[in-house]
Design a protein around this motif. Structure first.
Motif, short mmCIF file in Angstrom:
data_model
loop_
_atom_site.label_atom_id
_atom_site.label_comp_id
_atom_site.label_asym_id
_atom_site.label_seq_id
_atom_site.Cartn_x
_atom_site.Cartn_y
_atom_site.Cartn_z
N ALA A 166 -31.86 -48.74 -56.15
CA ALA A 166 -33.11 -48.15 -56.65
C ALA A 166 -33.08 -46.62 -56.55
O ALA A 166 -33.44 -45.92 -57.50
CB ALA A 166 -34.30 -48.71 -55.88
N VAL A 167 -32.63 -46.10 -55.42
CA VAL A 167 -32.65 -44.64 -55.25
C VAL A 167 -31.60 -43.96 -56.12
O VAL A 167 -31.74 -42.79 -56.46
CB VAL A 167 -32.48 -44.22 -53.77
N SER A 168 -30.55 -44.70 -56.49
CA SER A 168 -29.55 -44.13 -57.38
C SER A 168 -30.13 -43.87 -58.77
O SER A 168 -29.53 -43.15 -59.57
CB SER A 168 -28.34 -45.05 -57.49
N ARG A 169 -31.32 -44.44 -59.03
CA ARG A 169 -31.98 -44.29 -60.31
C ARG A 169 -33.38 -43.68 -60.15
O ARG A 169 -34.25 -43.87 -60.99
CB ARG A 169 -32.05 -45.65 -61.02
N CYS A 170 -33.56 -42.94 -59.05
CA CYS A 170 -34.85 -42.31 -58.78
C CYS A 170 -34.69 -40.80 -58.84
O CYS A 170 -33.84 -40.22 -58.17
CB CYS A 170 -35.36 -42.73 -57.40
N PHE A 171 -35.55 -40.14 -59.63
CA PHE A 171 -35.49 -38.69 -59.82
C PHE A 171 -36.68 -37.98 -59.18
O PHE A 171 -36.97 -36.84 -59.50
CB PHE A 171 -35.43 -38.37 -61.32
#
Length: 400
Positions: A33-38
């Motif tokens: 999830a955090v790898s795709r959180c900006f």
């Protein structure tokens, strides 16, 4: 000897297990999830297994009195910044507020800072609460990039005019909104300040990004300053922690205030070791982070999106309205993907766990929304130049 039944009952009430059999799976999902959180680099998932294994080897002393791992980290940060001493504290907010409180001794006094700065906007009015200091927030005149001596000089209060609070401290921030504060301007500001008996503190929460971009050593970046705050969770991925660096006398006094504020921590060796791991293995990843941020910026430009503040390091601000799109549309469409993306407001932050796929997928979301607008007859606005980061409303959801 068996315990008294009444005591056994209390024992059973107090027992707790916070480790779930599903935590490994949950942590893996959180990493995805955090790898795709900006939203922010603070959401990165650490410690990793390797960081944790290293941290378990740390000392277990009482850091209020003596802990060798913590003291080794503090000594390293003091040397790294070219200062006499350093102090590990829980957060960047505590570090900044300790700096303000320690530098300022007796009211009345005022603190000059950037109006967008963390100290001014995101520390719950701490300068007034803890120190009784009057803050003088300024906005840069150079396209909202960074404060210059030209901006600061007219607002410095010297002399004995009883109607004004004399300027005793200037607080700078590098980076701010991901923008690099030119070292030459910091030198000019510090020279002027010291000539007039004014101290200068730097919120260097993201100063690591400056060193990774400019190749200027940390000691050189910190040399003109009286104190500097360095965060280990922003960008570097440590679970927590910030170091405040300055003179021995300054740090000794800050340690006193840290204790008074309830910030004297005990077995911090494991925290210091996690930070040491982050410094050793994560700092070197920042150029890749910056390259990803620039890739994202260029992709947005290619779509006709207005860049409000460019990706000089790990973040950028953008305005999709020239192609007929609103922030909420992007947020909703990104969240509805099979692998959701979190993108809130105008700020986009890239961190060491961001993937290239996440960058491409976010750009694909905007591309699809743009195509739909064109089909509906929307006419894109002409290309617009880079502009200032704008007001809070324009920027959407500004965060620390």
């Amino acid at each position: 000897m068996s315990a008294d039944p009444s005591f056994e009952s209390i024992i059973n009430q107090i027992k707790v297990d916070v480790v779930s059999p599903t935590h490994d799976l949950e942590n893996a999902k959180q990493l995805e999830a955090v790898s795709r959180c900006f939203a922010s680099e603070l959401i990165s998932v650490f410690p990793t297994k390797e960081m944790y294994e290293y941290a378990t080897k740390a000392s277990v002393g009482d850091a209020v009195w003596h802990d060798s791992s913590t003291e080794a980290l503090e000594a390293h940060i003091a040397q790294l910044t070219g200062k006499e001493a350093a102090l590990l504290v829980a957060s960047g907010t505590m570090s900044n507020q300790l700096a303000v409180r320690t530098h300022l001794h007796q009211p009345p006094f005022s603190v000059i800072c950037d109006g967008r700065s963390h100290i001014n906007k995101y520390e719950a009015g701490g300068a007034a609460l803890h120190t009784g200091a009057h803050t003088v927030p300024l906005m840069p005149s150079n396209g909202h990039h960074h404060l210059t001596l030209k901006d600061i000089r007219p607002h410095v209060v010297l002399g004995e005019d009883i109607h004004s609070a004399p300027t005793r401290l200037i607080c700078l921030e590098n980076t701010l909104d991901g923008l690099i504060f030119p070292q030459s301007d910091i030198v000019d500001i510090c020279k002027f300040a010291h000539e007039n008996g004014i101290l200068v503190h730097l919120d260097g929460a993201r100063l690591w990004h400056v060193a990774a971009t400019t190749y200027i050593p940390m000691s050189v970046l910190c040399a003109p300053l009286d104190s500097v705050s360095l965060c280990f969770s922003k960008g570097l991925g440590a679970p927590m922690g910030t170091c405040l660096a300055g003179s021995k006398a300054f740090i000794q006094k800050a340690k006193w205030f840290r204790k008074a504020w309830g910030g004297g921590m005990r077995q911090t060796g494991i925290i210091a070791a996690a930070i040491a791991y982050a410094l050793t293995y994560n700092f070197s990843q920042l150029p890749r982070v910056h390259a990803l941020a620039k890739r994202l910026e260029q992709g947005l430009r290619d779509l006709g999106v207005r860049i409000l503040s460019p990706a000089e390091t790990c973040m950028l601000y953008y305005d999709p309205s020239p192609i007929g799109i609103g922030y909420q549309e992007i947020q909703d469409r990104a969240a509805a993907l099979p692998q959701p993306i979190i993108a809130m407001g105008s700020r986009l932050v890239v961190h060491i766990q961001t993937t290239t796929e996440a960058i491409d997928d976010l750009l694909a979301v905007l591309r699809t929304l743009k195509e739909n607008k064109l089909k509906d007859g929307f006419t894109p606005s002409p290309d617009l130049p880079v502009g200032p980061s704008g007001t809070d409303a324009e920027r959407g959801y500004p965060t620390a």
